[in-house]
Write an enzyme that holds these catalytic residues in place. Structure first.
Site, PDB file in Angstrom:
ATOM      1  N   LYS A  86      20.495  13.916 -30.348  1.00  0.00           N
ATOM      2  CA  LYS A  86      21.220  13.152 -31.365  1.00  0.00           C
ATOM      3  C   LYS A  86      21.578  13.995 -32.574  1.00  0.00           C
ATOM      4  CE  LYS A  86      20.417  10.077 -28.417  1.00  0.00           C
ATOM      5  NZ  LYS A  86      19.484  10.925 -27.667  1.00  0.00           N
ATOM      6  N   CYS A 107      12.473  21.237 -29.370  1.00  0.00           N
ATOM      7  CA  CYS A 107      13.910  21.467 -29.488  1.00  0.00           C
ATOM      8  C   CYS A 107      14.289  22.013 -30.856  1.00  0.00           C
ATOM      9  CB  CYS A 107      14.685  20.175 -29.244  1.00  0.00           C
ATOM     10  SG  CYS A 107      14.204  19.263 -27.767  1.00  0.00           S
ATOM     11  N   CYS A 121      16.023  20.851 -23.888  1.00  0.00           N
ATOM     12  CA  CYS A 121      15.747  20.657 -22.466  1.00  0.00           C
ATOM     13  C   CYS A 121      16.697  21.491 -21.605  1.00  0.00           C
ATOM     14  CB  CYS A 121      15.853  19.189 -22.109  1.00  0.00           C
ATOM     15  SG  CYS A 121      14.672  18.156 -23.005  1.00  0.00           S
ATOM     16  N   SER A 125      19.202   9.126 -20.012  1.00  0.00           N
ATOM     17  CA  SER A 125      18.983  10.508 -20.413  1.00  0.00           C
ATOM     18  C   SER A 125      19.907  11.409 -19.613  1.00  0.00           C
ATOM     19  CB  SER A 125      17.533  10.899 -20.135  1.00  0.00           C
ATOM     20  OG  SER A 125      17.376  12.303 -20.130  1.00  0.00           O
ATOM     21  N   GLU A 147      17.228   5.018 -23.597  1.00  0.00           N
ATOM     22  CA  GLU A 147      17.503   5.765 -22.370  1.00  0.00           C
ATOM     23  C   GLU A 147      16.497   5.376 -21.296  1.00  0.00           C
ATOM     24  OE1 GLU A 147      19.377   9.872 -24.260  1.00  0.00           O
ATOM     25  OE2 GLU A 147      17.361   9.895 -23.428  1.00  0.00           O
ATOM     26  N   ASP A 202      13.300  12.419 -28.197  1.00  0.00           N
ATOM     27  CA  ASP A 202      13.559  11.503 -27.085  1.00  0.00           C
ATOM     28  C   ASP A 202      12.479  11.631 -26.018  1.00  0.00           C
ATOM     29  OD1 ASP A 202      15.839  10.865 -28.419  1.00  0.00           O
ATOM     30  OD2 ASP A 202      17.230  11.677 -26.947  1.00  0.00           O
TER      31      ASP A 202
END
Length: 540
Positions: free
Chosen positions: A104, A29, A174, A451, A425, A61
């Site tokens: 985040k 990411c 994602c 999530s 999550e 994550d």
């Protein structure tokens, strides 16, 4: 001190603009954001300012999901906000650009923008392109669901490994309407990003140009005297909520928008999501509940044509100021409608769902509120027997061990903001349920969160959480739990006297962490219904 880092004499007469980069090689990411930060710096310098790049953290994550490490995920939002505030405040920057690429990063950057109240623009790092296996598009959720499918014997281990190897082909967040793309869209709708920043591929000329224009936009804001407090009004947050609903976005948007509003001194509550949800339709047919990926939405124009339709329908506040110095209505005027024949975004008058998929529930199990994600595919009512687990690990072991049956309500407790601590999550258990083919037959409730990739009949953010002595703590195996998305209720079907009796003998568990960042977070964090912030009503 500044000469050796590249300043020249003439630079000291210029506005100094920080570039907050969340670059890291721990996740795809953010692996490209170092280049985007340099592009933003070029934009500042070309516009007559002096840019200085600095870093903050990011975590993954996706990698930590289902492990103890996931407890640090929500904590990282606060660390990111604190670190950006610390650097910008210490260095005395006149303004800054904040670039985020993962779940985040984005709310963390925006919390810092709100706290500092200096001219600032948020830039989204962009969405990933889909992976491909035998002509089938894949993304991160494909991997988690493949684990459940293998456990059910529906696919082989070889197939699961092939999915793992192909699902994530390169940089970017994602690829569905998961939390990253949801929050990028919400931030743009609030006016903190330039138009279309939320709907660009991570590796593209459009994203590079977005960064350069963001750098120049901060200088323009400085000249015009525009501050985030001029942009972050209650109406701006309502625009963000409306846009999230129309896109079928993540439940995490509730948590993060509440937190940003807290930092902006805007009175936003979970009841605002109910009020706006009654009138706002779901329009976008995007994963995880729908069929399409974010990159496909990018290809037809992103979210701006949809926002233009929402504005025309009277569902957005067009007079809200944005970082361009123009109103939302003025920004949207330049953008064309979607191409004819596209099936990704439905017309406002023919929505996929006439009201919100984000449903705030209350009842004897969640007097302080809970957040359900009801797309309509799962139905709007579920009543079943509780299967109770005191941690995510216990639950996932039972699910993959095929001990969960049709009609069960999986209860995962002591995973809230304080009890976890960190409010993990639950993508691993929800994806395993879907992979087993039980998505319509099993509900899952938790004081943790989900999530953006989660789908199925799920309820999270249950407040008060079990660790605080909420009724979730005294649910027993076999109790009946009823979830009614029409009445907005979640009910433990046990007599009041029995609930009182169970609570009277309940004992609060010892904290799982007594030192370090998780201990600090658990000691200071508010409830999920208050955004799980760590700086509310601190003693003076």
């Amino acid at each position: 001190m500044l000469y050796p880092v590249g300043f020249r004499k003439e630079d000291f007469a210029k506005s100094q603009v920080g570039i907050a980069s969340t670059w890291s090689m721990v996740t795809p990411c953010n692996m490209h954001i170092d280049k985007l930060a340099r592009d933003a710096a070029l934009g500042v310098d070309a516009a007559g300012g002096k840019a200085t790049i600095f870093n903050t953290i990011t975590i993954s994550d996706g990698i930590s999901m289902g492990t103890e490490g996931m407890k640090y995920s929500l904590v990282s939002r606060e660390v990111i906000a604190d670190s950006i505030e610390t650097v910008v405040g210490c260095q005395g920057f006149d303004g800054f650009v904040a670039i985020g690429g993962c779940d985040k990063n984005m709310p963390g950057c925006c919390i810092a923008i709100a706290r500092l109240n200096r001219p600032a623009v948020f830039v989204y790092g962009g969405t990933i392109l889909p992976g491909c296996l035998h002509g089938e598009d894949l993304d991160i959720v494909s991997v988690f669901e493949a684990v459940g499918a293998q456990a059910a014997g529906r696919i082989t281990a070889k197939r699961r490994l092939e999915v793992e190897a192909c699902a994530i082909p390169g940089p970017g967040a994602c690829g569905g309407m998961y939390t990253a793309n949801t929050m990028a869209s919400a931030i743009e709708a609030m006016g903190l990003s330039l138009p279309n920043s939320s709907a660009q591929d991570a590796i593209s000329q459009a994203k590079e140009e977005d960064c350069r224009r963001a750098g120049a936009a901060v200088l323009s804001m400085l000249k015009r005297g525009i501050r985030p407090s001029d942009i972050l009004t209650k109406e701006a947050f309502e625009n963000a909520i409306t846009t999230v609903i129309a896109l079928g976005g993540s439940t995490n948007a509730v948590l993060h928008l509440l937190a940003i509003a807290h930092s902006a001194n805007v009175k936003l509550t979970i009841d605002d999501f109910t009020r706006l949800g009654c009138r706002t339709p779901v329009l976008a047919d995007l994963k995880p509940s729908g069929r399409y990926l974010m990159s496909q939405l990018v290809a037809i124009g992103g979210i701006l044509p949809m926002m233009k339709d929402l504005l025309a329908a009277g569902l957005l506040h067009g007079d809200c100021l944005t970082v361009t110095g123009k109103t939302l209505k003025q920004n949207l005027a330049a953008f064309k409608a979607y191409p004819k024949g596209q099936q990704i975004v439905a017309p406002v008058k023919k929505p996929l769902k006439k009201d919100s998929h984000l449903v705030i529930l209350r009842g004897n199990l969640a007097e302080g509120g809970a957040v359900a994600k009801i797309s309509g595919h799962e139905g709007e009512f579920f009543s079943g027997r509780a299967r109770v687990f005191n941690s995510e690990e216990e639950a996932i072991q039972a699910i993959l061990g095929r001990k969960i049956k049709s009609g069960d309500v999986v209860v995962i407790r002591y995973e809230g903001p304080r009890g976890g601590p960190g409010m993990r999550e639950m993508l691993s258990p929800t994806s395993a349920v879907m992979g087993l083919g039980l998505g319509k037959d099993v509900a899952l409730i938790t004081d943790g969160r989900f999530s953006g990739g989660t789908h199925g009949f799920v309820v999270g953010h249950i407040t008060p959480e079990a660790y605080d002595g909420g009724p979730l703590a005294i649910v027993k195996n076999g109790d009946t739990i009823t979830i009614d998305a029409i009445k907005h209720t979640i009910t433990l079907d046990v007599p009041k006297a029995e609930i009182r009796k169970r609570l009277s003998v309940w004992k609060k568990p010892a904290p799982r962490y007594r030192r370090g960042v998780l201990a600090k977070f658990g000691a200071h964090v508010t409830t999920a219904s208050e955004g799980a912030v760590t700086d509310k009503d601190l003693p003076v």
